[in-house]
Motif scaffolding. Structure first.
Motif, short mmCIF file in Angstrom:
data_model
loop_
_atom_site.label_atom_id
_atom_site.label_comp_id
_atom_site.label_asym_id
_atom_site.label_seq_id
_atom_site.Cartn_x
_atom_site.Cartn_y
_atom_site.Cartn_z
N GLY A 43 -0.88 11.72 -0.98
CA GLY A 43 -1.83 10.62 -0.95
C GLY A 43 -2.16 10.22 0.49
O GLY A 43 -2.03 11.00 1.43
N ASN A 44 -2.61 9.00 0.65
CA ASN A 44 -3.01 8.49 1.96
C ASN A 44 -2.35 7.14 2.18
O ASN A 44 -3.01 6.10 2.15
CB ASN A 44 -4.55 8.38 2.00
N PRO A 45 -1.03 7.12 2.38
CA PRO A 45 -0.31 5.83 2.46
C PRO A 45 -0.66 5.00 3.69
O PRO A 45 -0.44 3.78 3.67
CB PRO A 45 1.16 6.24 2.46
N THR A 46 -1.19 5.62 4.75
CA THR A 46 -1.62 4.82 5.90
C THR A 46 -3.05 4.34 5.73
O THR A 46 -3.55 3.59 6.56
CB THR A 46 -1.51 5.63 7.20
N ASP B 23 -8.77 10.78 6.27
CA ASP B 23 -8.35 11.54 7.44
C ASP B 23 -7.41 12.67 7.01
O ASP B 23 -6.29 12.40 6.57
CB ASP B 23 -7.64 10.61 8.42
N PRO B 24 -7.83 13.93 7.12
CA PRO B 24 -6.98 15.03 6.64
C PRO B 24 -5.74 15.24 7.49
O PRO B 24 -4.81 15.92 7.06
CB PRO B 24 -7.91 16.25 6.71
N ASN B 25 -5.70 14.66 8.70
CA ASN B 25 -4.51 14.79 9.54
C ASN B 25 -3.34 13.98 9.00
O ASN B 25 -2.19 14.21 9.40
CB ASN B 25 -4.84 14.33 10.96
N LEU B 26 -3.62 13.04 8.10
CA LEU B 26 -2.57 12.19 7.53
C LEU B 26 -2.50 12.25 6.01
O LEU B 26 -1.45 12.03 5.43
CB LEU B 26 -2.78 10.74 7.98
N THR B 27 -3.62 12.54 5.37
CA THR B 27 -3.65 12.57 3.91
C THR B 27 -2.94 13.81 3.37
O THR B 27 -3.22 14.93 3.81
CB THR B 27 -5.10 12.56 3.41
N ASN B 28 -2.02 13.58 2.44
CA ASN B 28 -1.29 14.68 1.79
C ASN B 28 -0.53 15.56 2.79
O ASN B 28 -0.40 16.77 2.59
CB ASN B 28 -2.23 15.55 0.95
N GLN B 29 -0.01 14.96 3.85
CA GLN B 29 0.78 15.70 4.82
C GLN B 29 2.26 15.46 4.55
O GLN B 29 2.82 16.02 3.65
CB GLN B 29 0.36 15.32 6.25
N LYS B 30 2.90 14.60 5.33
CA LYS B 30 4.33 14.32 5.11
C LYS B 30 4.55 13.65 3.76
O LYS B 30 5.55 13.89 3.08
CB LYS B 30 4.86 13.45 6.24
N ILE C 63 0.84 -1.20 0.00
CA ILE C 63 0.00 0.00 0.00
C ILE C 63 0.88 1.25 0.00
O ILE C 63 0.65 2.19 -0.76
CB ILE C 63 -0.95 0.00 1.21
N TRP C 64 1.90 1.26 0.85
CA TRP C 64 2.83 2.40 0.88
C TRP C 64 3.51 2.57 -0.48
O TRP C 64 3.64 3.68 -0.99
CB TRP C 64 3.87 2.20 1.97
N GLU C 65 3.97 1.47 -1.06
CA GLU C 65 4.66 1.54 -2.34
C GLU C 65 3.75 2.12 -3.42
O GLU C 65 4.17 2.93 -4.25
CB GLU C 65 5.15 0.15 -2.74
N TYR D 47 -12.06 7.07 14.09
CA TYR D 47 -11.05 6.82 13.06
C TYR D 47 -10.88 5.32 12.79
O TYR D 47 -11.02 4.50 13.71
CB TYR D 47 -9.72 7.46 13.47
N LEU D 48 -10.53 5.01 11.57
CA LEU D 48 -10.30 3.62 11.15
C LEU D 48 -9.27 3.62 10.04
O LEU D 48 -8.94 4.67 9.48
CB LEU D 48 -11.60 2.98 10.69
N THR D 49 -8.75 2.45 9.72
CA THR D 49 -7.67 2.35 8.75
C THR D 49 -7.70 1.02 8.04
O THR D 49 -8.22 0.02 8.57
CB THR D 49 -6.30 2.54 9.43
N ARG D 50 -7.14 1.01 6.82
CA ARG D 50 -7.00 -0.24 6.08
C ARG D 50 -5.69 -0.94 6.40
O ARG D 50 -5.48 -2.08 5.98
CB ARG D 50 -7.05 0.04 4.57
N THR D 51 -4.74 -0.27 7.05
CA THR D 51 -3.43 -0.89 7.30
C THR D 51 -3.29 -1.29 8.76
O THR D 51 -3.64 -0.53 9.66
CB THR D 51 -2.28 0.05 6.92
N LEU D 52 -2.76 -2.47 8.96
CA LEU D 52 -2.55 -2.96 10.32
C LEU D 52 -1.51 -2.12 11.04
O LEU D 52 -1.58 -1.92 12.26
CB LEU D 52 -2.12 -4.43 10.27
N ASP D 53 -0.53 -1.59 10.29
CA ASP D 53 0.50 -0.76 10.91
C ASP D 53 -0.10 0.50 11.53
O ASP D 53 0.22 0.86 12.66
CB ASP D 53 1.55 -0.38 9.86
#
Length: 245
Positions: A196-199, A186-193, A59-61, A151-157
């Motif tokens: 996209g939304n790698p998490t 989640d705008p706190n993580l999307t397009n920040q560092k 997903i990150w890649e 909040y929720l996520t698709r990645t276990l990390d």
């Protein structure tokens, strides 16, 4: 045989591998080692193609790949031997999972990941059917306030970080969840560092329903956890608040 190299026989038949990219592919297509436009200039001339058994790394890649199309994650099978690349310093990515295997032979696409498991990390003791409501204390910023989102996520990390950083005294827990209403990135993580939304982090104003629990997850190293906590404290000192109005 080099213990870091898996043959194309029984060793590979027990593995499921993924490849992240922005290329639009279909089952049966071959991903060639020489076709690496999404890995950056440093890898354009290498005779390898990268793959991983870790879905989060793929997903990150996909999210970090260059190009304008959406990030895509494919299930792939090697057509030749693969070798462990996790110890290569130029492939290591501190702070997030990275592609850990490589091959000099093409990868064959067997399918695309289109259905996603959703996770929520917390310290609450829950059971299937329970609803996780919005209105909790955020993991950084003003702890006297509550957030109108859950909040929720698709990645276990990312869910692991949620469990480790959650407020409370109980052990961290990671639940399988399903939203009961619309979700948004989640705008706190999307397009920040990273763009996209790698998490693959999302939020909702509606509750999440618990469908199960992950019990065999592995936490981050003490060094990584301390670095993350130090970073959150730095945000608090700077007065940075979550974007959740």
């Amino acid at each position: 045989m080099n213990p870091d190299i898996l043959s194309t026989t029984n060793d590979l038949q027990t593995q499921r591998f993924y490849h992240g990219t922005r290329a639009e592919l279909k089952p049966g297509d071959l991903i060639q080692p020489s076709h690496l436009p999404d890995l950056g200039e440093r890898d354009r001339m290498t005779p390898y193609v990268y793959l991983t058994p870790n879905l989060d790394a793929a997903i990150w890649e996909a999210e970090l790949a260059i190009g304008d199309g959406p990030g895509r994650v494919y299930r792939v099978e090697p057509t030749g031997p693969v070798e462990d690349a996790s110890n290569l310093t130029d492939r290591q990515s501190p702070g997030h999972p990275s592609m850990s295997w490589r091959s000099r032979e093409p990868l064959r696409v067997t399918g695309e990941v289109a259905e996603w498991t959703l996770y929520h990390g917390t310290r609450a003791d829950l059971k299937p059917g329970d609803l996780i409501q919005p209105g909790h204390t955020p993991n950084f910023g003003n702890r006297a306030r509550t957030t109108p989102y859950i909040y929720l996520t698709r990645t276990l990390d990312a869910a692991t970080w949620g469990a480790e950083l959650a407020v409370g005294e109980g052990p961290g827990r990671i639940y399988l969840v399903e939203p009961t209403g619309p979700i948004e990135e989640d705008p706190n993580l999307t397009n920040q560092k990273f763009r996209g939304n790698p998490t693959k982090s999302f939020r909702s104003r509606e509750p999440l329903r618990v469908t199960g629990e992950i019990t065999d997850w592995q936490g981050h190293s003490p060094e990584a956890l301390n670095a993350m906590k130090d970073g959150l404290k730095r945000l608090e000192r700077l007065g940075v608040e979550p974007m959740d109005d």
